[in-house]
Design an enzyme around this catalytic site. Structure first.
Site, PDB file in Angstrom:
ATOM      1  CB  VAL C 106      -0.794   0.128   1.252  1.00  0.00           C
ATOM      2  CG1 VAL C 106      -1.855   1.319   1.291  1.00  0.00           C
ATOM      3  CG2 VAL C 106      -1.660  -1.186   1.217  1.00  0.00           C
ATOM      4  CB  CYS C 107       1.815   3.874  -2.296  1.00  0.00           C
ATOM      5  SG  CYS C 107       2.845   5.131  -2.600  1.00  0.00           S
ATOM      6  CG  LEU C 108      -1.513   6.054   3.558  1.00  0.00           C
ATOM      7  CD1 LEU C 108      -2.317   6.775   2.817  1.00  0.00           C
ATOM      8  CD2 LEU C 108      -2.401   5.314   4.370  1.00  0.00           C
TER       9      LEU C 108
END
Lengths: 530, 449, 180
Positions: C106-108
């Protein structure tokens, strides 16, 4: 070799393979075995110094074996130099150890040239007379002398070196060299080829901040008679102008564009003019830089080439460093920018190289004298060059430096006090042949003796009133410790002294400019140009 | 374990003049000593006979600490380390030799010191600090940390705080304080500090002094690499799992084949983007998160810590108050300051409060008390505790799945829940910024606190 | 000023007391974080072991946006160094999303470079929920999905729907995750 690389991995990351090579080619000499001295050697042997030699004509006493990890109590009565050398050598099979079971003063008389072949000479403990003699011998031979000692909770290191040049000073927080005040031609072209308005959303939010800054700067200059934003207010306006360029979504809310934030954040630092720092200017104007001869060191020949570059092609600027900080960007434009900066750096370096070659051939010394690597390192670090020159011991004992007087008289809490007291201890020793407070019975008397030595010293420095700054408490403390060498204080000083030696040997990082005073009572310290 | 050979040992460890140096500062008064300092030969006796120290970590700092402490006169020292010796330790961990590689650090270090420093009785523990409980940590006068792990630092910090004892008026019993001396290094920088748990700033009070791990945005790593590190990180995050070059095993940063493979893959990626600078050394540095280290900085910081321990144990000078940073990149620079205790620190700000109940009390009644008591007035407290080293959630209303699972606890008695006298309850509620620790007092009489 | 040791003071012997292992700072903080959880109605948490607050699942069922009607499961692993380090989050449902790749990464930003100890589990959950309402094509993890989103929103919507119903988008097969 691979084994060696693994063994030294954690330090190679600091001073590199070339620093390690310098270290492995170096030889140090320790004069007189003290805990501080052997701890210093330990921290040179572990990282792999080429060789070490211990000179000490004394034999191990019970007291010596008590605070020294490298003197075996089972060998009390044997020569300190031999025992310490053996236990130290055992730390690292790559290192060669030697010892001389002879008193240093005899050796100084008989074969003074013995001392002048070392990379650094470390003095553990010496009487002032012998120390001065040694220092006077080493100074003209340009062999750095490092005096290190621990005294109760106090420690003292003195470096005496006529000149020490540093190419890689490894500054902690260096300004980037972005040249927005004198933009590179190809950079301008690249910026002109980009039209921020017409970029799609993704490219817009991935345009490197350097380009954004430059574009807004051009607009600003057009509106402000070619001036860059200077005042705090102007910079604030300029920032606001940049942030107004952030794209907005359909509802008119600004998008999250990190590159614009980065641009705004760098407004304060990016326009600092690329002036030559005063310290570097002094180097370029140094007589050694102006007048190079065939006996000049590579550093000065390079500095001379650098000076010519700055005066001519550089138009007052240094060669471009060529490195770029990381920034929000797509890979392509970032790499393109990086290539532009690197190409310009290589171009500048070539010019310096030409000057250096010319100088070498006109001096009649070989063209291969300065390697390409050295040249590159020199140009990349041009901004951070340092030359260190300490006073000699002779000067120090003739009259106090201005720094000492200022520090000592202006701040009553300064640890410069302990330097003053150390000088009085030396006077005490010269007169009485022993250190103050050695014997319980004379403790009180020694305190008053010390006080009169301090008085004499202050008088000779021309500041007799400064005696007031020397509290009775401090006099009592210096006598209480009775020249005790507490192991943990010695270990601290041994760590510091060793690193100073490594700096002197590798020409990387910046040594103390004179003296370092450690106050273990308060865990404070002070560097002082004595 | 230790074999007592009192006669032989005392003969070898006693020689004339051995302690001359430190006796000067222990047996003479000083204006810089602690006001309670009474110069006498008993101090050295205390150091040698009674004083027990714990050194956590037998690495760069640990090796130095053991040497410094024993040569400063301490004898009874325990050392804990879970690591084994690696070739790359030898440039600074001076108690280890080539032939010691793969042996436990704690054991080799203890053996070397005991042999070299006569009379020293260093006891090694080849394990994690978490393997021991408070009974173990209670035995020490001072604990010193030479670690590179923030987790371990926080753990021992919490442990020493938990050993503090307070009287019924909430006053700290000073004899329950075990000072924590902590050192850390990175390259040419380091710090040493003294913590008096419950009195001065603790590790958690100043957590922001420890820099967070360097991380790169995931999307940069995935699609817009610019630096060689981004390419290496890419192979670590995506390439390794996808290609499984050595089967389904995690990356081993000490396995040269692994690093070589990652380095090649990262080079390939770097070439695609025109990025320079991927090397084996950099690859290993990124993968193992290597912190550069030299002998000299370790020597300095361990020595500074040892001097502080010497001062704490003997009172012959005032201890550091309370933080020193060191840096010898440009000259030699130290800065000493007083880190401030954080009044809302999750680790040390609260004295455990007492809650007194009968063993028959139901958990529901305890919760009612938390909500109804005029000094607490909680809204919907959630309660956890630790029994026999295992965490338990007693009740938590805010999370439906936990509420459902823990609802039966409400109608259980404290005794049935396994809660005994002295048990600590962690209570969180919207009315307080931090969770509160309550110490449960279980008595037959029905008085509530 | 305190006097730390009376010289004769002997510390308690190793065996004299049976100690109770006390709470760690991470546990104190996590108890607080969990008790304070206030989730949007589209999110629920599941704790396989109610005594283990360090490991749990988050299930998001968006009721608006491209992903309405879908059901997405995330695993949370909170380390002992919490809150100094961010929790580790992985998406366990295969999803066609510009900021979540097919391995579940997840790119957060607040899970990596922008994590700060003042952030909470609640903040992370809100962040993930936001990704489903506003997928961000500018900083993609799944580049293909991002490109479709920025060039052809209708196509993107169709692809999302196809993936949630269960089926191929390009040559990648997605398991059904629609709840109806």
């Amino acid at each position: 070799m691979a084994e060696k690389e693994k063994k030294y991995d954690r330090q190679l990351r600091l001073w590199g393979d070339h620093g390690q090579r310098d270290l492995e080619n170096a030889s140090v000499c320790l004069i007189n075995v003290t805990a501080t001295g052997t701890e210093t050697l330990k921290n040179l042997i572990l990282p792999g110094i080429g060789s070490f030699t211990i000179v000490d004509g004394g034999r191990i006493s019970g007291q010596d074996a008590g605070n020294n990890f490298f003197l075996d109590p089972e060998k009390i009565g044997e020569y300190k130099s031999k025992v310490a050398m053996e236990l130290l050598q055992e730390l690292n099979p790559d290192v060669k150890g030697e010892y001389v079971e002879e008193d240093v003063s005899q050796l100084l008389e008989r074969t003074p040239q013995f001392f002048t072949g070392f990379s650094v000479v470390i003095s553990g403990s010496l009487t002032l007379t012998v120390l001065k003699k040694l220092a006077a011998l080493l100074w003209p031979h340009k062999v750095p002398l490092v005096v290190c000692l621990s005294y109760g909770f106090l420690g003292y290191i003195r470096i005496a070196v006529e000149e020490h040049a540093v190419i890689e000073s490894h500054p902690d927080n260096a300004h980037e060299d972005l040249r927005l005040d004198d933009p590179i031609e190809d950079f301008v072209k690249f910026c002109d080829s980009i039209d921020l308005e017409s970029l799609d959303k993704k490219d817009h939010s991935h345009t490197p901040y350097l380009i954004i800054l430059f574009k807004y700067l051009q607009t600003w200059k057009n509106d402000h008679n070619g001036q860059v934003p200077n005042t705090w207010k102007e910079k604030k306006q300029f920032k606001a102008a940049i942030l107004a360029g952030v794209r907005k979504n359909a509802e008119g809310v600004p998008e999250d564009e990190e590159n614009y934030d980065e641009a705004a954040k760098h407004v304060n630092t990016a326009f600092v003019p690329n002036k030559i720092p005063p310290e570097l200017k002094a180097i370029l104007d140094d007589h050694k830089c102006l007048n190079i001869t065939d006996s000049s060191s590579n550093f000065w020949i390079l500095a001379n080439g650098l000076r010519q570059f700055v005066q001519n092609e550089g138009c007052g600027f240094l060669p471009l460093r060529g490195s770029l900080p990381d920034m929000t960007s797509d890979s392509e434009r970032y790499v393109k920018l990086q290539n532009i900066y690197q190409a310009k750096a290589a171009h500048d370096m070539q010019i310096v190289s030409n000057y250096v070659s010319q100088a070498c051939s006109s001096l009649g010394c070989g063209n291969g004298r300065v390697s390409e690597r050295d040249l590159k390192r020199f140009c990349r670090n041009a901004h951070f060059l340092r030359v260190l020159r300490t006073r000699s011991l002779e000067e120090e004992y003739k009259q106090p430096s201005k720094a000492v007087i200022d520090e000592f008289t202006s701040d009553s809490n300064s640890d410069a006090l302990w330097y003053v007291l150390w000088r009085a201890v030396e006077m005490f020793y010269t007169t009485h042949g022993k250190y103050p407070g050695i014997e319980d019975e004379e403790l009180e008397m020694d305190v008053s003796r010390m006080k009169s030595f301090v008085k004499d010293l202050m008088k000779s420095w021309g500041i007799p009133g400064a005696i007031e700054a020397v509290s009775d408490d401090s006099l009592q403390e210096i006598c209480r410790c009775g020249a005790a060498e507490i192991h943990s204080v010695a270990a601290y000083m041994g760590g510091v002294a060793a690193q100073e030696c490594i700096k002197l040997i590798t020409g990387q990082y910046v040594p103390v400019s004179g003296a370092y005073i450690y106050n273990g009572l308060k865990s404070t310290s002070l560097t002082l140009a004595v | 374990m230790e074999v007592d050979q009192p006669n032989e040992q005392s003969d070898a460890s006693k020689w004339s003049g051995r302690w001359n140096h430190i006796k000067k500062v222990l047996e003479r008064p000083s204006p810089f000593a602690h006001p309670d300092f009474e110069a006498s030969s008993e101090i050295l006796e205390f150091m040698q006979e009674n004083c027990k120290l714990l050194v956590i970590g037998a690495g760069g700092l640990g090796c130095e600490l053991l040497k410094d402490l024993t040569l400063n006169g301490f004898r009874h020292i325990h050392v804990i380390d879970m690591d084994i010796i690696d070739l790359s330790n030898l440039n600074r961990q001076f108690l280890f030799r080539q032939s010691d590689i793969n042996k436990p650090k704690a054991n080799v270090a203890a053996e070397f010191i005991n042999k070299r420093v006569k009379g020293a009785q260093v006891v090694p523990h080849f394990c994690k600090i978490q393997d021991y409980d408070s009974a173990f940590y209670k035995q020490f006068h001072i604990v010193v940390c030479g670690l590179d792990s923030i987790i371990a630092r926080r753990w021992i910090n919490g442990m020493l705080i938990s050993l503090l004892e307070y009287d019924d008026d909430g006053n700290l019993d000073q004899s329950s304080i075990i000072p924590l001396v902590d050192g850390g290094t990175e390259g040419f920088k380091g710090n040493a500090r003294v913590i008096l748990p419950g009195m001065t700033a603790c590790i958690d009070c100043t957590l922001d002094l420890y820099p967070p791990q360097v991380t790169f945005p995931m999307c940069t790593v995935a699609h817009t690499p610019r630096q060689p590190e981004h390419c290496i990180e890419y192979v670590r995050m995506f390439g390794w799992e996808k290609e499984k070059p050595f089967g389904d095993i995690p990356i081993d940063g000490d396995n040269p084949e692994h690093i070589t493979w990652i380095c090649h893959a990262a080079c390939k990626r770097a070439d695609e983007y025109g990025i320079q600078g991927v090397t084996y050394r950099l690859t290993q540095g990124v993968i193992k998160r290597i912190i550069p280290a030299v002998a000299s900085t370790n020597a300095v910081i361990a020595a500074a810590c040892s001097t502080e321990i010497f001062k704490l144990a003997t009172s012959c000078a005032l201890p550091l108050n309370n933080y020193m940073v060191f840096n010898d990149v440009d000259g030699v620079y130290t800065y000493t300051f007083e880190a401030e205790k954080n009044d809302t620190c999750i680790a040390c700000s609260q004295k455990p409060r007492n809650l007194t109940f009968a063993p028959k009390t139901l958990l529901r009644e305890l919760i009612d008390h938390l909500c109804e008591d005029s000094t607490l007035q909680m809204k919907r407290p959630g309660i956890t505790t630790t029994i026999n080293g295992k965490n338990h959630t007693l009740y938590m209303k805010s999370i439906p799945s936990i509420e459902e699972a823990t609802r039966p606890n409400l109608s259980k008695s404290l005794a049935d829940l396994g809660l005994t006298d002295g048990q600590e309850l962690i209570v969180a509620d919207v009315t307080t910024p931090n969770a509160i620790v309550f110490r449960l007092k279980i008595t037959e009489s029905e008085t509530k606190s | 000023m305190i006097k730390l040791f009376s010289l004769k003071q002997q510390k308690k012997d190793e065996t004299s007391t049976g100690g109770k292992r006390k709470a760690t700072a991470a546990q104190l903080r996590l108890t607080k974080d969990m008790n304070d959880l206030q989730l949007p109605k589209t999110c629920i948490t599941k704790f396989p072991d109610p005594d283990d607050l360090l490991n749990f699942k988050l299930i998001i069922s968006p009721d608006e946006g491209y992903y309405r009607g879908g059901r997405f499961s995330f695993s949370f692993k909170v380390g002992l160094n919490y809150p100094h380090e961010a929790p580790k989050v992985k998406c366990e449902t295969m999803v066609y999303h510009p900021n979540i790749d097919l391995e579940g990464n997840v790119c957060l930003n607040i899970l990596r470079e922008d994590w700060k100890p003042v952030l909470t589990i609640n903040a992370v959950i809100y962040g993930i929920q936001y990704l489903f309402l506003e997928p961000n094509p500018e900083d993609p993890l799944n580049k293909e999905a991002a490109e479709v989103l920025s060039t052809n929103k209708r196509q993107f919507e169709q692809n999302v729907n196809r993936s949630m119903r269960g089926g191929y988008v390009g040559n990648v097969y997605f398991e059904k995750c629609l709840i109806k």
